[in-house]
Design a protein around this motif. Structure first.
Motif, PDB file in Angstrom:
ATOM      1  N   THR A   9      35.781  83.902  -1.309  1.00  0.00           N
ATOM      2  CA  THR A   9      36.090  83.781  -2.692  1.00  0.00           C
ATOM      3  C   THR A   9      35.071  84.713  -3.155  1.00  0.00           C
ATOM      4  O   THR A   9      34.131  85.254  -3.076  1.00  0.00           O
ATOM      5  CB  THR A   9      35.656  82.159  -3.169  1.00  0.00           C
ATOM      6  OG1 THR A   9      36.207  82.266  -4.454  1.00  0.00           O
ATOM      7  CG2 THR A   9      34.333  81.915  -3.218  1.00  0.00           C
ATOM      8  N   ASN A  11      34.675  84.969  -7.750  1.00  0.00           N
ATOM      9  CA  ASN A  11      35.116  84.815  -9.106  1.00  0.00           C
ATOM     10  C   ASN A  11      36.441  84.515  -9.345  1.00  0.00           C
ATOM     11  O   ASN A  11      37.087  84.922 -10.362  1.00  0.00           O
ATOM     12  CB  ASN A  11      34.507  86.160  -9.875  1.00  0.00           C
ATOM     13  CG  ASN A  11      33.290  86.197 -10.002  1.00  0.00           C
ATOM     14  OD1 ASN A  11      32.518  85.404 -10.085  1.00  0.00           O
ATOM     15  ND2 ASN A  11      32.827  87.533 -10.140  1.00  0.00           N
ATOM     16  N   LEU A  13      36.900  80.676  -9.570  1.00  0.00           N
ATOM     17  CA  LEU A  13      36.589  79.262  -9.476  1.00  0.00           C
ATOM     18  C   LEU A  13      37.868  78.446  -9.628  1.00  0.00           C
ATOM     19  O   LEU A  13      38.072  77.294  -9.222  1.00  0.00           O
ATOM     20  CB  LEU A  13      35.471  78.784 -10.465  1.00  0.00           C
ATOM     21  CG  LEU A  13      35.279  77.576 -10.282  1.00  0.00           C
ATOM     22  CD1 LEU A  13      34.712  77.145  -8.838  1.00  0.00           C
ATOM     23  CD2 LEU A  13      33.834  77.381 -11.408  1.00  0.00           C
ATOM     24  N   LYS A  17      38.852  75.806  -6.541  1.00  0.00           N
ATOM     25  CA  LYS A  17      39.069  74.467  -6.680  1.00  0.00           C
ATOM     26  C   LYS A  17      40.154  73.808  -6.076  1.00  0.00           C
ATOM     27  O   LYS A  17      40.338  72.754  -5.483  1.00  0.00           O
ATOM     28  CB  LYS A  17      38.787  73.884  -7.956  1.00  0.00           C
ATOM     29  CG  LYS A  17      37.451  74.189  -8.497  1.00  0.00           C
ATOM     30  CD  LYS A  17      37.272  73.656 -10.129  1.00  0.00           C
ATOM     31  CE  LYS A  17      35.843  73.924 -10.679  1.00  0.00           C
ATOM     32  NZ  LYS A  17      35.612  73.281 -12.162  1.00  0.00           N
ATOM     33  N   ASP A  37      30.994  82.871  -0.336  1.00  0.00           N
ATOM     34  CA  ASP A  37      31.003  83.380  -1.528  1.00  0.00           C
ATOM     35  C   ASP A  37      30.532  84.628  -1.585  1.00  0.00           C
ATOM     36  O   ASP A  37      29.331  84.961  -1.430  1.00  0.00           O
ATOM     37  CB  ASP A  37      30.160  82.260  -2.149  1.00  0.00           C
ATOM     38  CG  ASP A  37      30.163  82.546  -3.664  1.00  0.00           C
ATOM     39  OD1 ASP A  37      30.698  83.643  -4.370  1.00  0.00           O
ATOM     40  OD2 ASP A  37      29.301  82.203  -4.567  1.00  0.00           O
ATOM     41  N   SER A  40      29.584  85.304  -6.077  1.00  0.00           N
ATOM     42  CA  SER A  40      30.405  85.241  -7.296  1.00  0.00           C
ATOM     43  C   SER A  40      29.216  84.698  -8.498  1.00  0.00           C
ATOM     44  O   SER A  40      28.048  84.644  -8.308  1.00  0.00           O
ATOM     45  CB  SER A  40      31.129  83.975  -7.170  1.00  0.00           C
ATOM     46  OG  SER A  40      32.479  84.201  -6.548  1.00  0.00           O
ATOM     47  N   ASP A  43      28.643  80.030 -12.069  1.00  0.00           N
ATOM     48  CA  ASP A  43      29.472  78.845 -12.399  1.00  0.00           C
ATOM     49  C   ASP A  43      30.007  78.341 -11.145  1.00  0.00           C
ATOM     50  O   ASP A  43      30.128  77.420 -10.601  1.00  0.00           O
ATOM     51  CB  ASP A  43      30.684  78.958 -13.337  1.00  0.00           C
ATOM     52  CG  ASP A  43      31.726  80.251 -13.176  1.00  0.00           C
ATOM     53  OD1 ASP A  43      31.124  81.272 -12.340  1.00  0.00           O
ATOM     54  OD2 ASP A  43      32.664  80.134 -13.745  1.00  0.00           O
ATOM     55  N   THR A  44      30.524  79.511 -10.327  1.00  0.00           N
ATOM     56  CA  THR A  44      30.967  79.179  -8.728  1.00  0.00           C
ATOM     57  C   THR A  44      30.012  78.839  -7.910  1.00  0.00           C
ATOM     58  O   THR A  44      30.052  77.595  -7.170  1.00  0.00           O
ATOM     59  CB  THR A  44      31.599  80.471  -8.122  1.00  0.00           C
ATOM     60  OG1 THR A  44      32.912  81.057  -8.911  1.00  0.00           O
ATOM     61  CG2 THR A  44      31.887  80.309  -6.508  1.00  0.00           C
ATOM     62  N   TYR A  47      29.340  75.104  -8.909  1.00  0.00           N
ATOM     63  CA  TYR A  47      30.287  74.211  -8.198  1.00  0.00           C
ATOM     64  C   TYR A  47      30.105  73.945  -6.837  1.00  0.00           C
ATOM     65  O   TYR A  47      30.193  72.679  -6.353  1.00  0.00           O
ATOM     66  CB  TYR A  47      31.663  74.676  -8.967  1.00  0.00           C
ATOM     67  CG  TYR A  47      32.894  73.647  -8.317  1.00  0.00           C
ATOM     68  CD1 TYR A  47      32.931  72.491  -8.380  1.00  0.00           C
ATOM     69  CD2 TYR A  47      33.389  74.202  -7.059  1.00  0.00           C
ATOM     70  CE1 TYR A  47      34.186  71.583  -7.988  1.00  0.00           C
ATOM     71  CE2 TYR A  47      34.417  73.343  -6.656  1.00  0.00           C
ATOM     72  CZ  TYR A  47      34.681  72.332  -6.945  1.00  0.00           C
ATOM     73  OH  TYR A  47      35.676  71.375  -6.507  1.00  0.00           O
TER      74      TYR A  47
END
Length: 299
Positions: A9, A11, A13, A17, A37, A40, A43-44, A47
């Motif tokens: 992933t 950016n 999010l 999800k 990741d 990112s 926020d990612t 979470y």
């Protein structure tokens, strides 16, 4: 038989999800969900950290592209889990509830004697995703939308493709230096040189791209044109590994694509041409090494 799902992933999010939720609601249990990741935004990270032991979170210190992310994810599978299969997908790849069940049925049908198993990748309107069209061994064959039987393929994309631990141990990891584009084609062809690769049409995936279009340097938006350097450089590398005839055919195909730049009415034609030429020339001298992971499960 146990399965690690690897999702790379960067950016996205809201879509990520949805992918994680789909994996958690799989009809057949996913034993480990490995999220790689590519550095990112916060926020990612927040979470994914909040999910705790629901996932295995691999956060990279920098963005090393999809190819680098899959390299790290497959390495993690080999070195940190004891699962039998690794199932690769992007962060906009939403598996249907039965997608994994059908892949495992296919694996059992061929007694694990496969290089890779790929799902039938659909767009949001249920047509085939044009970036992930199946490429049968018989290049003149078109696999119907209602197909139910496995079909041998030349290659596949990292939008729902599964490998055995044994195959990964033999062929190594995806080439991280590819950065983007072509890493999946090269890797699945590498696997198919060991054992046949198949499409499993009963395993359905929704690839939630913004538009259902193929990549095309003559038509793509200007902001995406620099990425085509990687597309053409990487194509030179893996076409070279296919043998001289296919290497030559790749050059002919690229010459045609360059010609089409001047016939399609998009701006910045010479920028597009420069990206193609730059990629091809770099590809002639591009010799990345294939890495191998330690195998936590000793054969």
């Amino acid at each position: 038989m146990t399965v690690s799902a690897v999702v790379v992933t960067y950016n996205r999010l809201p879509m990520l999800k949805e992918v994680i939720a789909a994996l958690q609601n799989s009809e057949t249990k996913v034993d480990n969900i490995i999220i790689v990741d590519n550095n990112s935004e916060a926020d990612t990270e927040k979470y994914l950290t909040s999910l705790g032991n629901q996932i295995r979170y691999v956060r990279l210190p920098e963005n090393i592209g999809g190819a680098g992310g899959f390299n790290k994810g497959v390495r993690y599978f080999m070195e940190e889990t004891e699962d039998d299969y690794v199932w690769l997908m992007d962060d906009d790849t939403v598996p249907t509830p039965s997608a994994l069940t059908e892949l495992l049925k296919a694996a059992d049908k061929v007694n694990d004697q496969f290089g890779f198993l790929a799902s039938d990748v659909r767009w949001t309107d249920n047509t085939r995703a044009k970036m992930n069209l199946p490429f049968p061994i018989n290049r003149f064959k078109k696999i119907p939308l209602d197909a139910t039987e496995m079909e041998q393929l030349r290659n596949a994309t990292f939008v729902s493709v599964m490998f055995t631990r044994e195959i990964v141990a033999k062929i190594g990891l995806p080439v991280k230096e590819f950065f983007i584009w072509g890493d999946d084609i090269e890797y699945t062809e590498r696997a198919a040189r060991q054992l046949p690769g198949y499409m499993v049409p009963t395993s359905r995936i929704i690839h939630k791209m913004a538009q259902n279009v193929e990549s095309n340097v003559s038509l793509d938006s200007i902001d995406r044109v620099p990425r085509y350097f990687y597309a053409f450089r990487n194509r030179m590398y893996f076409s070279r590994n296919r043998g001289f005839i296919r290497f030559l055919r790749a050059h002919i195909r690229i010459a045609y694509e360059m010609l089409m730049i001047f016939f399609n009415g998009q701006p910045k034609k010479w920028l597009r041409v420069r990206m193609v030429i730059k990629g091809v020339v770099h590809g002639w001298f591009f010799h990345p090494a294939v890495e191998f992971a330690n195998n936590k499960v000793k054969e």
